[in-house]
Write a protein that holds these residues in place. Sequence first.
Motif, PDB file in Angstrom:
ATOM      1  N   ALA A 176      26.661  -0.037   3.001  1.00 37.60           N
ATOM      2  CA  ALA A 176      26.502   0.111   1.544  1.00 37.60           C
ATOM      3  C   ALA A 176      27.510   1.126   1.011  1.00 37.60           C
ATOM      4  O   ALA A 176      28.206   0.872   0.017  1.00 37.60           O
ATOM      5  CB  ALA A 176      25.073   0.548   1.218  1.00 37.60           C
ATOM      6  N   ARG A 177      27.632   2.265   1.711  1.00 37.45           N
ATOM      7  CA  ARG A 177      28.586   3.304   1.262  1.00 37.45           C
ATOM      8  C   ARG A 177      30.015   2.777   1.330  1.00 37.45           C
ATOM      9  O   ARG A 177      30.821   3.008   0.430  1.00 37.45           O
ATOM     10  CB  ARG A 177      28.450   4.560   2.128  1.00 37.45           C
ATOM     11  N   GLN A 178      30.306   2.035   2.410  1.00 33.62           N
ATOM     12  CA  GLN A 178      31.665   1.492   2.583  1.00 33.62           C
ATOM     13  C   GLN A 178      32.072   0.632   1.389  1.00 33.62           C
ATOM     14  O   GLN A 178      33.228   0.635   0.971  1.00 33.62           O
ATOM     15  CB  GLN A 178      31.701   0.656   3.873  1.00 33.62           C
ATOM     16  N   PHE A 179      31.083  -0.108   0.823  1.00 36.48           N
ATOM     17  CA  PHE A 179      31.400  -0.993  -0.300  1.00 36.48           C
ATOM     18  C   PHE A 179      31.089  -0.345  -1.652  1.00 36.48           C
ATOM     19  O   PHE A 179      30.971  -1.014  -2.668  1.00 36.48           O
ATOM     20  CB  PHE A 179      30.678  -2.338  -0.133  1.00 36.48           C
ATOM     21  N   GLY A 180      30.936   0.991  -1.623  1.00 32.03           N
ATOM     22  CA  GLY A 180      30.829   1.739  -2.877  1.00 32.03           C
ATOM     23  C   GLY A 180      29.475   1.653  -3.556  1.00 32.03           C
ATOM     24  O   GLY A 180      29.363   1.926  -4.758  1.00 32.03           O
ATOM     25  N   LEU A 181      28.426   1.260  -2.801  1.00 32.40           N
ATOM     26  CA  LEU A 181      27.093   1.199  -3.409  1.00 32.40           C
ATOM     27  C   LEU A 181      26.422   2.563  -3.305  1.00 32.40           C
ATOM     28  O   LEU A 181      26.581   3.263  -2.300  1.00 32.40           O
ATOM     29  CB  LEU A 181      26.223   0.156  -2.698  1.00 32.40           C
ATOM     30  N   ALA A 182      25.673   2.918  -4.340  1.00 30.74           N
ATOM     31  CA  ALA A 182      24.965   4.199  -4.317  1.00 30.74           C
ATOM     32  C   ALA A 182      23.801   4.107  -3.335  1.00 30.74           C
ATOM     33  O   ALA A 182      23.079   3.108  -3.317  1.00 30.74           O
ATOM     34  CB  ALA A 182      24.439   4.515  -5.710  1.00 30.74           C
ATOM     35  N   VAL A 183      23.655   5.112  -2.494  1.00 31.60           N
ATOM     36  CA  VAL A 183      22.549   5.134  -1.529  1.00 31.60           C
ATOM     37  C   VAL A 183      21.654   6.324  -1.864  1.00 31.60           C
ATOM     38  O   VAL A 183      22.130   7.460  -1.925  1.00 31.60           O
ATOM     39  CB  VAL A 183      23.083   5.269  -0.081  1.00 31.60           C
ATOM     40  N   THR A 184      20.384   6.050  -2.103  1.00 29.71           N
ATOM     41  CA  THR A 184      19.472   7.150  -2.425  1.00 29.71           C
ATOM     42  C   THR A 184      19.131   7.909  -1.144  1.00 29.71           C
ATOM     43  O   THR A 184      19.252   7.374  -0.045  1.00 29.71           O
ATOM     44  CB  THR A 184      18.157   6.626  -3.046  1.00 29.71           C
ATOM     45  N   ASP A 185      18.709   9.155  -1.297  1.00 28.64           N
ATOM     46  CA  ASP A 185      18.298   9.927  -0.124  1.00 28.64           C
ATOM     47  C   ASP A 185      17.115   9.235   0.539  1.00 28.64           C
ATOM     48  O   ASP A 185      16.245   8.707  -0.148  1.00 28.64           O
ATOM     49  CB  ASP A 185      17.861  11.340  -0.537  1.00 28.64           C
ATOM     50  N   THR A 186      17.089   9.256   1.863  1.00 25.36           N
ATOM     51  CA  THR A 186      15.948   8.645   2.554  1.00 25.36           C
ATOM     52  C   THR A 186      14.938   9.733   2.899  1.00 25.36           C
ATOM     53  O   THR A 186      15.301  10.895   3.074  1.00 25.36           O
ATOM     54  CB  THR A 186      16.391   7.950   3.853  1.00 25.36           C
ATOM     55  N   ARG A 187      13.677   9.336   2.961  1.00 23.58           N
ATOM     56  CA  ARG A 187      12.627  10.263   3.389  1.00 23.58           C
ATOM     57  C   ARG A 187      11.452   9.439   3.915  1.00 23.58           C
ATOM     58  O   ARG A 187      11.317   8.266   3.553  1.00 23.58           O
ATOM     59  CB  ARG A 187      12.182  11.158   2.246  1.00 23.58           C
ATOM     60  N   PRO A 188      10.621  10.040   4.758  1.00 20.55           N
ATOM     61  CA  PRO A 188       9.510   9.261   5.317  1.00 20.55           C
ATOM     62  C   PRO A 188       8.557   8.807   4.221  1.00 20.55           C
ATOM     63  O   PRO A 188       8.294   9.548   3.275  1.00 20.55           O
ATOM     64  CB  PRO A 188       8.808  10.252   6.250  1.00 20.55           C
ATOM     65  N   ALA A 189       8.066   7.575   4.326  1.00 15.98           N
ATOM     66  CA  ALA A 189       7.101   7.071   3.350  1.00 15.98           C
ATOM     67  C   ALA A 189       5.725   6.926   3.976  1.00 15.98           C
ATOM     68  O   ALA A 189       4.726   6.901   3.272  1.00 15.98           O
ATOM     69  CB  ALA A 189       7.557   5.726   2.804  1.00 15.98           C
ATOM     70  N   LEU A 190       5.705   6.783   5.287  1.00 20.11           N
ATOM     71  CA  LEU A 190       4.429   6.630   5.986  1.00 20.11           C
ATOM     72  C   LEU A 190       4.282   7.838   6.891  1.00 20.11           C
ATOM     73  O   LEU A 190       5.064   8.010   7.819  1.00 20.11           O
ATOM     74  CB  LEU A 190       4.426   5.355   6.831  1.00 20.11           C
ATOM     75  N   VAL A 191       3.332   8.686   6.574  1.00 19.85           N
ATOM     76  CA  VAL A 191       3.277   9.974   7.263  1.00 19.85           C
ATOM     77  C   VAL A 191       1.938  10.154   7.969  1.00 19.85           C
ATOM     78  O   VAL A 191       0.896  10.163   7.322  1.00 19.85           O
ATOM     79  CB  VAL A 191       3.461  11.123   6.249  1.00 19.85           C
ATOM     80  N   PRO A 192       1.962  10.255   9.289  1.00 19.79           N
ATOM     81  CA  PRO A 192       0.684  10.480   9.979  1.00 19.79           C
ATOM     82  C   PRO A 192       0.209  11.912   9.747  1.00 19.79           C
ATOM     83  O   PRO A 192       1.015  12.813   9.546  1.00 19.79           O
ATOM     84  CB  PRO A 192       1.035  10.267  11.449  1.00 19.79           C
ATOM     85  N   PHE A 193      -1.104  12.115   9.740  1.00 16.60           N
ATOM     86  CA  PHE A 193      -1.629  13.473   9.649  1.00 16.60           C
ATOM     87  C   PHE A 193      -1.351  14.222  10.940  1.00 16.60           C
ATOM     88  O   PHE A 193      -1.521  13.668  12.023  1.00 16.60           O
ATOM     89  CB  PHE A 193      -3.152  13.460   9.467  1.00 16.60           C
ATOM     90  N   THR A 194      -0.922  15.463  10.825  1.00 10.84           N
ATOM     91  CA  THR A 194      -0.873  16.320  12.008  1.00 10.84           C
ATOM     92  C   THR A 194      -1.836  17.474  11.749  1.00 10.84           C
ATOM     93  O   THR A 194      -1.856  18.030  10.651  1.00 10.84           O
ATOM     94  CB  THR A 194       0.545  16.869  12.257  1.00 10.84           C
ATOM     95  N   LEU A 195      -2.650  17.785  12.731  1.00  7.68           N
ATOM     96  CA  LEU A 195      -3.673  18.810  12.554  1.00  7.68           C
ATOM     97  C   LEU A 195      -3.298  20.078  13.302  1.00  7.68           C
ATOM     98  O   LEU A 195      -2.646  20.016  14.347  1.00  7.68           O
ATOM     99  CB  LEU A 195      -5.017  18.298  13.091  1.00  7.68           C
ATOM    100  N   THR A 196      -3.717  21.214  12.769  1.00  4.23           N
ATOM    101  CA  THR A 196      -3.540  22.466  13.505  1.00  4.23           C
ATOM    102  C   THR A 196      -4.479  22.419  14.709  1.00  4.23           C
ATOM    103  O   THR A 196      -5.426  21.625  14.741  1.00  4.23           O
ATOM    104  CB  THR A 196      -3.928  23.670  12.632  1.00  4.23           C
ATOM    105  N   SER A 197      -4.234  23.287  15.697  1.00  8.34           N
ATOM    106  CA  SER A 197      -5.068  23.243  16.910  1.00  8.34           C
ATOM    107  C   SER A 197      -6.531  23.511  16.562  1.00  8.34           C
ATOM    108  O   SER A 197      -7.443  22.930  17.155  1.00  8.34           O
ATOM    109  CB  SER A 197      -4.550  24.235  17.946  1.00  8.34           C
TER     110      SER A 197
END
Length: 262
Positions: A176-197
């Motif tokens: 996409a970048r090579q052909f000059g298309l704008a790429v939005t920042d990526t970030r996780p969309a599906l996030v598992p819960f992590t618990l403290t000990s």
Amino acid sequence: MTYDVVVIGAGAAGLMCALTAGYGGRRVLVVDHANKAGKKILMSGGGRCNFTNLATAPANFFSGNPHFCISALKRYRPEHFVELVERHGVDYVEKAPGQLFCADSAKEILRVLLTECDWAGVDIRLQCSVEGVERRGEGMQVLTSLGRIETGAVVVACGGLSIPTMGATGFGYDIARQFGLAVTDTRPALVPFTLTSQWKARAAELAGVSCDIAVATIRDGRCLGPGRERRYREPMLFTHRGLSGPRHRLNGRRPRRSTPGG
Ligand SMILES: Cc1cc2nc3c(=O)[nH]c(=O)nc-3n(C[C@H](O)[C@H](O)[C@H](O)COP(=O)(O)OP(=O)(O)OC[C@H]3O[C@@H](n4cnc5c(N)ncnc54)[C@H](O)[C@@H]3O)c2cc1C
């Protein structure tokens, strides 16, 4: 080698696109560097693939261009996919209202897509790495480990970045970048819960207990999530390792604070 369409990526998107183009009379080649097509399909829905949701609506999607979802869902509705799997004799179950899963295995969905590709005359080459994509006159040229492929069109269906062990790469974004298309920042969309000990120890005491809960992601005092219903109501199971349940992966923007509530 010459094709009308080269699809990079033999995942759900690439196979669906390939069979549609094949039925449209195009000579289609799908290439994938993995040793197997549709690996993510096989792990989806806990191995039983939640292949559609009858209530799917544009409001369920985040998009910079909301009109895209409106027109896409008008042209291809969940009922169309249900009709396809029924034609292939796939048994399915409705887990929550409208949420359809294979009764046996996600392999069934992959079988449907590969069979349709076969019927549509699509060629699939696995363990084929793509080194580059270039314009060539009116068409395109794809440089692969199998050699140079001339084509009228290239479809980039390389998937997202999640689970690189399944073959995921950022190659689609690079093209996409090579052909000059704008790429939005990526970030996780599906996030598992992590618990403290401390919370993990508490959950372990309740291992085996399940209950219906509502889950919301809250930022700056506001619930985040697509559509009007910003809380997910789902069964949750306490396990020795923490919490388990399909909706403990939040569809939404990066959560800062997740609140399981009773
Ligand atoms: C644990 C889990 C459970 C899920 N459960 C569900 C569910 O129940 N229902 C649902 O609808 N969705 C589910 N999803 C999401 C769903 O699996 C994905 O959205 C979907 O499979 C993405 O398909 P895709 O074709 O876009 O990408 P992918 O399946 O990632 O396919 C991309 C393909 O491109 C290939 N590729 C990448 N880079 C290159 C390269 N440079 N050269 C050649 N090939 C390349 C990869 O090998 C891969 O085969 C789940 C996801 C996960 C991780």
